[in-house]
Design an enzyme around this catalytic site. Structure first.
Site, PDB file in Angstrom:
ATOM      1  N   SER A   1       0.832  -1.200   0.000  1.00 22.58           N
ATOM      2  CA  SER A   1       0.000   0.000   0.000  1.00 22.58           C
ATOM      3  C   SER A   1       0.871   1.255   0.000  1.00 22.58           C
ATOM      4  CB  SER A   1      -0.895   0.000   1.239  1.00 22.58           C
ATOM      5  OG  SER A   1      -1.666  -1.180   1.257  1.00 22.58           O
TER       6      SER A   1
ATOM      7  N   CYS B   1       2.918   2.357  -2.208  1.00 20.67           N
ATOM      8  CA  CYS B   1       4.283   2.151  -2.704  1.00 20.67           C
ATOM      9  C   CYS B   1       4.383   2.264  -4.218  1.00 20.67           C
ATOM     10  CB  CYS B   1       4.816   0.811  -2.250  1.00 20.67           C
ATOM     11  SG  CYS B   1       5.138   0.766  -0.473  1.00 20.67           S
TER      12      CYS B   1
HETATM   13  P1  GTP Z   1      -2.479   1.821  -2.472  1.00 19.73           P
HETATM   14  O1  GTP Z   1      -3.600   2.468  -3.167  1.00 19.73           O
HETATM   15  O2  GTP Z   1      -2.411   2.157  -1.025  1.00 19.73           O
HETATM   16  O3  GTP Z   1      -2.443   0.329  -2.670  1.00 19.73           O
HETATM   17  O4  GTP Z   1      -1.098   2.479  -3.031  1.00 19.73           O
HETATM   18  P2  GTP Z   1      -0.304   2.422  -4.413  1.00 19.73           P
HETATM   19  O5  GTP Z   1       0.627   1.241  -4.381  1.00 19.73           O
HETATM   20  O6  GTP Z   1      -1.221   2.517  -5.567  1.00 19.73           O
HETATM   21  O7  GTP Z   1       0.639   3.711  -4.316  1.00 19.73           O
HETATM   22  P3  GTP Z   1       0.619   5.087  -5.157  1.00 19.73           P
HETATM   23  O8  GTP Z   1       0.919   4.887  -6.613  1.00 19.73           O
HETATM   24  O9  GTP Z   1      -0.621   5.804  -4.842  1.00 19.73           O
HETATM   25  O10 GTP Z   1       1.869   5.845  -4.521  1.00 19.73           O
HETATM   26  C1  GTP Z   1       1.937   6.187  -3.176  1.00 19.73           C
HETATM   27  C2  GTP Z   1       2.984   7.215  -2.928  1.00 19.73           C
HETATM   28  O11 GTP Z   1       4.246   6.798  -3.461  1.00 19.73           O
HETATM   29  C3  GTP Z   1       2.659   8.562  -3.566  1.00 19.73           C
HETATM   30  O12 GTP Z   1       2.824   9.569  -2.610  1.00 19.73           O
HETATM   31  C4  GTP Z   1       3.659   8.700  -4.673  1.00 19.73           C
HETATM   32  O13 GTP Z   1       4.044  10.022  -4.844  1.00 19.73           O
HETATM   33  C5  GTP Z   1       4.835   7.818  -4.242  1.00 19.73           C
HETATM   34  N1  GTP Z   1       5.492   7.205  -5.426  1.00 19.73           N
HETATM   35  C6  GTP Z   1       4.893   6.491  -6.396  1.00 19.73           C
HETATM   36  N2  GTP Z   1       5.778   6.120  -7.357  1.00 19.73           N
HETATM   37  C7  GTP Z   1       6.976   6.620  -6.972  1.00 19.73           C
HETATM   38  C8  GTP Z   1       8.298   6.566  -7.548  1.00 19.73           C
HETATM   39  O14 GTP Z   1       8.542   6.001  -8.607  1.00 19.73           O
HETATM   40  N3  GTP Z   1       9.276   7.186  -6.836  1.00 19.73           N
HETATM   41  C9  GTP Z   1       9.052   7.829  -5.647  1.00 19.73           C
HETATM   42  N4  GTP Z   1      10.068   8.392  -5.029  1.00 19.73           N
HETATM   43  N5  GTP Z   1       7.815   7.903  -5.086  1.00 19.73           N
HETATM   44  C10 GTP Z   1       6.794   7.316  -5.734  1.00 19.73           C
HETATM   45  C1  SPV Z   2      -4.400  -0.090   0.352  1.00 17.50           C
HETATM   46  O1  SPV Z   2      -4.235   0.257   1.533  1.00 17.50           O
HETATM   47  O2  SPV Z   2      -3.683  -0.976  -0.183  1.00 17.50           O
HETATM   48  C2  SPV Z   2      -5.419   0.575  -0.481  1.00 17.50           C
HETATM   49  C3  SPV Z   2      -6.363   1.474   0.195  1.00 17.50           C
HETATM   50  O3  SPV Z   2      -5.485   0.333  -1.665  1.00 17.50           O
HETATM   51  S1  SPV Z   2      -7.664   0.618   0.989  1.00 17.50           S
HETATM   52  O4  SPV Z   2      -8.771   0.547   0.075  1.00 17.50           O
HETATM   53  O5  SPV Z   2      -8.028   1.405   2.185  1.00 17.50           O
HETATM   54  O6  SPV Z   2      -7.226  -0.698   1.352  1.00 17.50           O
HETATM   55 MN    MN Z   3      -3.884  -1.190  -2.285  1.00 17.82          MN
END
Ligand code: GTP
Ligand code: SPV
Ligand code: MN
Length: 605
Positions: free
Chosen positions: A260, A262
């Site tokens: 999450s 990441c």
């Molecule tokens: P969930 O919805 O919680 O499952 O998260 P996710 O895995 O979809 O993560 P998301 O793409 O929303 O990224 C979360 C955070 O990581 C954000 O604040 C981004 O700015 C940061 N982030 C994403 N990709 C990168 C990257 O390539 N480099 C860096 N430094 N930060 C990143």
């Molecule tokens: C996560 O936490 O991996 C998400 C947000 O994608 S939630 O729907 O709250 O689980």
């Molecule tokens: Mn997620």
């Protein structure tokens, strides 16, 4: 028959929760408009600027209800050994007894909404029907974006023969005349996010936020689905799905498991910094994967929308997400500008002189607390995404050529490395670690924890059986048909805490290497942990990444890996006897290879 079963269950749950009324949702535009009007009229939602953010709404949760609560998430399997060491286990009877007391009368003074929804394309054999009962209208309007909700889902009930019952209450009944808080919820010790894997049943009480409350997502599509997948021979994974096209117009599909917050949403919508290369989105959070008749792994995205992290999203880092949230979007726990637009830390431009923060309080740049909550989110339809892949709704799914795993690792793990075979790839997934993020309520923020395949909080059964299932999947097909597995790390830092890798759109440079490895044209060097790109195999055209930084990103430091292997071994021991021996063998093999290298160096020089 199935309709009858549904009516009986709804009536039974209604007499338990005692709502003032029951409303069946049809998912129509008119209904949605009615619901949103009601939410704004009661002050629960704020309508944003009609030209700047057409048909967008903002919600603000109670400060105690801002993320998934892993400590209050339970797997109530019959046997404790079926939940394993990574889950909170409760005997099903005890769990039911506790929760029946809470659900009794929990919807008094409220409406119970019946939400029929489909996870997956309507006519996909893998798709599942869920029925969520909830007393939260916020949940209803979010489920409409996140799932295929309404009459069309109900119409599939005879064909699917069954549905997954999902009972949800925010746990805040109202006495006659009692005012309704803007975000009702139960205190933490009365929150329960419970799963009965054998019964394929979900009961969630006390929280209205994200994965605790939008039950199609983590509860159904991961925890319950992972158990169904184990029983039926497919996989339910915390993975994005993307389509990547090279300058010649050839394409492949990749899936990627990152924990999450990441980077899944960001990678799924990547805007390429390399001319001619293109990424399009199929899904940003969940993949259901099965073997097709030819023995290839095919994936569908069970969802229909994104519940994405707002904080850090900008036109500079993720322009496609920014364009997706320009209209018809729900924002939760973001800050609001004086002209009724949204704002969060990391959005483009300087902070405005004045905002309303996520606690609905005045905010000026000198305030010490952030304006938006770190786990602030947007809910928007996948069809709003400007780079959606045409295959996103294909009932057959898309064939997966590569599976990426990764997470936030400030040291040790190189920018990218390739597995030597499937078992080694499963080892990579099993040893994944990441710094804990704000997506879950935790006292461990920033500390690295092991999170196998980013599924630690989402495996509906024993983690050892889960890893065995990954290995078993390979036995059903030929090795050459399996996706190749890669470990990526965008988050390696130098001694000044600076990210060594630019990330975001520049991640295409790593995807390109993977694409070309699959084609057999990219260079790699063999190391004890797998294949790494040579320095020149990473395309640095149009970007200034120093040799020293790239060398640091591609370093496999034996001393760091000694610690890493020890720590993995420690984690493996915590899994116990259900951990497949094949994974311990890989660990020992890597250990031995490091020793060989050290030995050779000692002799040779
Ligand atoms: P969930 O919805 O919680 O499952 O998260 P996710 O895995 O979809 O993560 P998301 O793409 O929303 O990224 C979360 C955070 O990581 C954000 O604040 C981004 O700015 C940061 N982030 C994403 N990709 C990168 C990257 O390539 N480099 C860096 N430094 N930060 C990143
Ligand atoms: C996560 O936490 O991996 C998400 C947000 O994608 S939630 O729907 O709250 O689980
Ligand atoms: Mn997620």
């Amino acid at each position: 028959m199935h309709a009858k079963k549904l009516t009986i269950w709804v009536n039974k749950m209604a007499s338990l929760c005692q709502p003032d009324r029951v409303v069946w949702c049809d998912g129509s535009d008119a209904e949605n408009e009615r619901f949103l009007n009601e939410l704004t009229a009661t002050g629960k939602a704020i309508a944003l600027h009609p030209e700047k953010r057409p048909r967008c709404h903002a919600f603000f949760s109670d400060p105690s209800d801002v993320a998934r609560v892993e400590d209050r998430t339970f797997i109530a399997s019959k046997k404790e050994s079926d939940a394993g060491p990574t889950n909170n286990w409760q005997p099903p009877r005890k769990m039911k007894k506790t929760m029946l007391k809470l659900f009794k009368g929990s919807m008094k003074g409220r409406t119970m909404y019946v939400i029929p929804f489909m996870m997956g394309p309507f006519d996909s054999p893998l798709s599942k029907i869920g029925i969520q009962l909830t007393d939260s209208l916020y949940v209803v309007v979010n489920m409409r974006i996140m799932t295929r909700m309404g009459q069309q889902a109900l119409d599939r009930l005879p064909a699917k023969k069954t549905f997954i019952p999902c009972l949800h209450s925010i746990g805040h009944p109202l006495a006659p005349g009692e005012p309704d808080p803007l975000w009702p919820a139960a205190p933490i010790e009365r929150k329960y996010i419970s799963h009965f894997p054998e019964k394929r049943l979900i009961w969630s009480y006390g929280s209205g936020y994200g994965g605790n409350a939008l039950l199609g997502k983590k509860c159904l599509a991961l925890r319950i689905a992972s158990k169904m997948a184990k029983d039926e021979g497919w996989m339910a994974e915390h993975m994005l799905i993307l389509k990547i096209t090279n300058p010649e117009g050839r394409h492949k599909f990749f899936a990627a498991a990152f924990p999450s917050a990441c980077g899944k949403t960001n990678l799924a919508m990547l805007v390429s910094k390399l001319p001619g290369w293109k990424v399009e989105t199929i899904g940003d959070d969940i993949a259901w994967i099965s073997l097709d008749q030819e023995g290839r792994m095919r994936a569908i995205n069970p969802e229909k929308g994104f519940f994405g992290v707002a904080k850090g999203t900008s036109y500079a880092s993720n322009p496609s997400a920014m364009r997706a949230v320009e209209k018809d979007t729900i924002f939760t726990n973001v800050a609001i500008t004086d002209d009724m637009d949204v704002w969060w830390e990391g959005i483009d431009g300087k902070p405005p002189a004045h905002l309303m923060d996520w606690k609905r309080a005045d905010w000026t740049p000198d305030k010490e607390t952030p304006a938006a909550h770190p786990n602030s989110r947007f809910t928007t339809a996948i069809t709003n995404c400007p780079v959606i892949a045409p295959e996103w709704d294909d009932p057959e799914g898309v064939p997966i050529s590569a599976i990426l795993v990764g997470g936030r690792r400030p040291s040790t793990i190189p920018l990218v490395h390739e597995s030597v075979d499937w078992t080694h790839g499963v080892f990579m997934g099993s040893m994944m670690g990441s710094e804990v993020t704000a997506a879950t309520i935790s006292t461990m923020l920033g500390i690295v924890r092991r999170d196998p395949f980013a599924m630690l909080p989402f495996i509906g059964y024993h983690v050892g059986d889960y890893l065995a299932h990954w290995l078993e999947m390979a036995e059903k097909t030929e090795a050459s048909k399996l996706p190749r597995i890669y470990y990526v790390n965008w988050f390696r830092k130098d001694e000044h805490n600076r990210f060594l890798w630019p990330g975001f759109g520049d991640n295409i440079r790593v995807l390109k290497w993977i694409f070309e490895r699959l084609d057999g044209t990219a260079e790699a060097k063999e190391t004890p942990i797998g294949y790494l790109p040579t320095r020149n195999a990473i395309d640095r055209s149009g970007v200034n990444i120093k040799n020293a930084d790239l060398d640091a990103l591609l370093t496999v430091d034996p001393a760091e890996w000694q610690d890493e292997l020890k720590s993995i071994n420690h984690f493996y021991e915590s899994i116990g006897e259900k951990l497949p021996d094949a994974l311990t063998d890989v660990l020992k093999h890597i250990q031995a290879q490091f020793e060989d290298v050290a030995g050779n160096q000692g002799e040779g020089s």
